[in-house]
Design an enzyme around this catalytic site. Structure first.
Site, short mmCIF file in Angstrom:
data_model
loop_
_atom_site.label_atom_id
_atom_site.label_comp_id
_atom_site.label_asym_id
_atom_site.label_seq_id
_atom_site.Cartn_x
_atom_site.Cartn_y
_atom_site.Cartn_z
CG ASN A 1 43.22 69.80 19.17
OD1 ASN A 1 42.19 70.82 19.23
ND2 ASN A 1 44.56 70.36 19.19
CE1 TYR B 1 44.98 75.00 14.07
CE2 TYR B 1 45.11 76.44 15.62
CZ TYR B 1 45.45 75.26 15.28
OH TYR B 1 46.45 74.37 16.21
NE ARG C 1 49.60 66.76 13.82
CZ ARG C 1 50.28 67.57 14.61
NH1 ARG C 1 50.37 67.47 15.84
NH2 ARG C 1 50.40 68.76 13.88
CG HIS D 1 41.47 75.44 16.14
ND1 HIS D 1 42.09 74.17 15.94
CD2 HIS D 1 41.84 75.71 17.26
CE1 HIS D 1 42.80 73.86 16.81
NE2 HIS D 1 42.80 74.66 18.03
NE ARG E 1 53.31 71.38 14.07
CZ ARG E 1 54.48 71.77 14.64
NH1 ARG E 1 55.78 71.74 13.77
NH2 ARG E 1 54.57 71.84 15.82
CB CYS F 1 41.25 75.75 22.26
SG CYS F 1 42.45 75.76 21.06
CG ASP F 2 47.50 75.73 24.01
OD1 ASP F 2 46.92 75.61 22.80
OD2 ASP F 2 47.96 74.74 24.48
#
Length: 442
Positions: free
Chosen positions: A148, A265, A94, A201, A285, A170-171
């Protein structure tokens, strides 16, 4: 006597797993469990989380059978639901997804732009593998997937496993609706009825009412115009600066179409210059998560295991994840609950690609989701969504065909990327970083 269910959490070593277990335990009355299993291909990482969860289950629900394994047959046999949240390449990959685009002056984000595309190319194979294990060992089970990037994964399952019992969720809209409820003084987002459409998103709320049918949009609009989605009396001292900025920036995204409310997003697509200017290419992040959340969860798990009691660590219930129980309960007990899911459009948005995977309200029962009709959408949203759907489809085609060209086209088409030459430079760097994970492109 309510039926009791068996669940396997795929991605048992995730930092989110303890919160999901606590959330399942808090919801046993409506979703009774006989068995919880963890599955992960990283046994050592999973063991740290699982041993702590074993202590918690022994204290709170000793009658629930518990086990963890790296063996697919053991994990996926005799299960009713697969709850999947895998991260292929974990946080170190990531970090590369975020930092490589930023080196080229482009948004570096986990699910949006080139970083999301790189992550998608890693995730497709992993998610398909889990679907196949489920179908082999528990063919009647449902897979609730929140791995994701959900949009790319959903497109891949639509193309490659069209008849599978998989629901992609998706939350993020849930989190935003929670903030909207706070803004208007409601206890919970469940006291609202919403209309929403878009892609994962990448969507907009068009109607928000209370359960009596009163329009809540004007009050929310007044607040969002000044503060974005940051509630006045926020009781969330733990919200990190990067998230607060995202919720505040919604004010500017909203201004592009004040008749709706945007998913946060969209800032990455509509204000990429702003995002890059406010990013630290050396500390993204992923670094924040590794330094804080990951350390905290793993040290808490180790402390719980060592002491043999849950009070030795600080693990928090994942309230967002209660959405997964809502979904499982709707399927298990045919409740016909209304929920936002990522489903094939098939005419729900009538002036949009019928084959696109869209995020819209559905009624959910034991046969899965029944999408609600959205109707016609405005040209601004239609144009943005068409471009983004093309990106997602090209990524999946690139994965299937092992095509360098299609992946270059996908990155070029992303609204976050300024030109084809920048897209190629980013792709070449991502290709090098992902050589152990992506199919070999030609």
């Amino acid at each position: 006597m309510k039926k009791k269910f068996s669940v396997v959490v795929a991605g048992g070593g995730s930092t989110f797993t303890p919160g999901i277990v606590l959330m399942l335990l808090a919801n046993l009355e409506r979703f009774p469990l006989r068995s919880i299993k963890f599955y992960d291909n990283d046994g050592a990482r999973q063991e740290i989380v699982a041993e702590a969860c074993k202590v918690i289950l022994k204290e709170q629900a000793p009658d629930i059978e518990f086990g963890y394994t790296t063996d697919p047959k053991t994990a996926f046999s005799d299960v009713d639901f697969v709850m999947a949240h895998i991260r292929v390449g974990k946080y170190p990959m990531r970090e590369k997804d975020e930092k490589i685009p930023l080196r080229h002056g482009v948004v570096g984000q986990e699910t949006c732009g080139p970083g999301g595309i790189a992550y998608g190319m890693r995730s497709i194979g992993g998610v398909l593998e889990i679907v196949d294990y489920m179908e082999k060992y528990s063919p009647n089970a449902w897979m609730l997937n929140y791995s994701n990037p959900a949009a790319i994964v959903a497109e891949a399952t639509r193309r490659l496993r069209p008849h599978s019992r998989i629901l992609n969720i998706c939350d993020m809209p849930i989190g935003i609706e929670g903030r909207m409820a706070q803004i208007v003084g409601l206890k919970s987002r469940k006291e609202m009825q919403v209309r929403y459409y878009g892609l994962n998103h990448f969507g907009w709320w068009t109607s928000i009412e209370d359960l009596k049918g009163n329009d809540l949009m004007p009050k929310i609009r007044e607040h969002v115009a000044k503060h974005g989605y940051v509630p006045s009396s926020t009781n969330e001292p733990g919200v990190e600066a990067s998230w607060n900025d995202t919720f505040a920036k919604a004010k500017d995204v909203w201004a592009l179409d004040p008749s709706t409310f945007p998913n946060t997003y969209l800032k990455y697509y509509l204000f990429p210059d702003y995002v890059v200017a406010h990013s630290n290419p050396e500390h993204t992040r992923a670094n924040e998560v590794m330094e804080h959340r990951e350390k905290h969860v793993f040290s808490s798990c180790a402390a719980i295991t060592k002491a043999g009691k849950s009070s030795a660590g600080e693990l928090e219930i994942d309230e967002h994840a209660s959405y997964i129980v809502d979904l499982a309960t709707a399927i298990a007990f045919n409740t016909q609950e209304r929920m936002l899911l990522i489903v094939p459009n098939q005419g729900a948005i009538n002036n949009f690609d019928p084959e696109a995977m869209v995020e819209i309200p559905c009624l959910v029962g034991s046969n899965g989701p029944e999408p609600l009709t959205v109707g016609k959408i405005p040209l601004f949203q239609q144009g943005l969504m068409s471009q983004q759907v093309a990106v997602e489809k090209l990524v999946v085609e690139a994965w299937i065909e092992k095509s360098y060209l299609k992946l270059w086209q996908a990155i070029t088409l992303s609204k976050t990327v300024p030109s084809a030459s920048v897209a190629k430079a980013i792709l070449d760097d991502l290709l090098e970083a992902n050589k152990d994970y992506w199919p070999e492109l030609k």
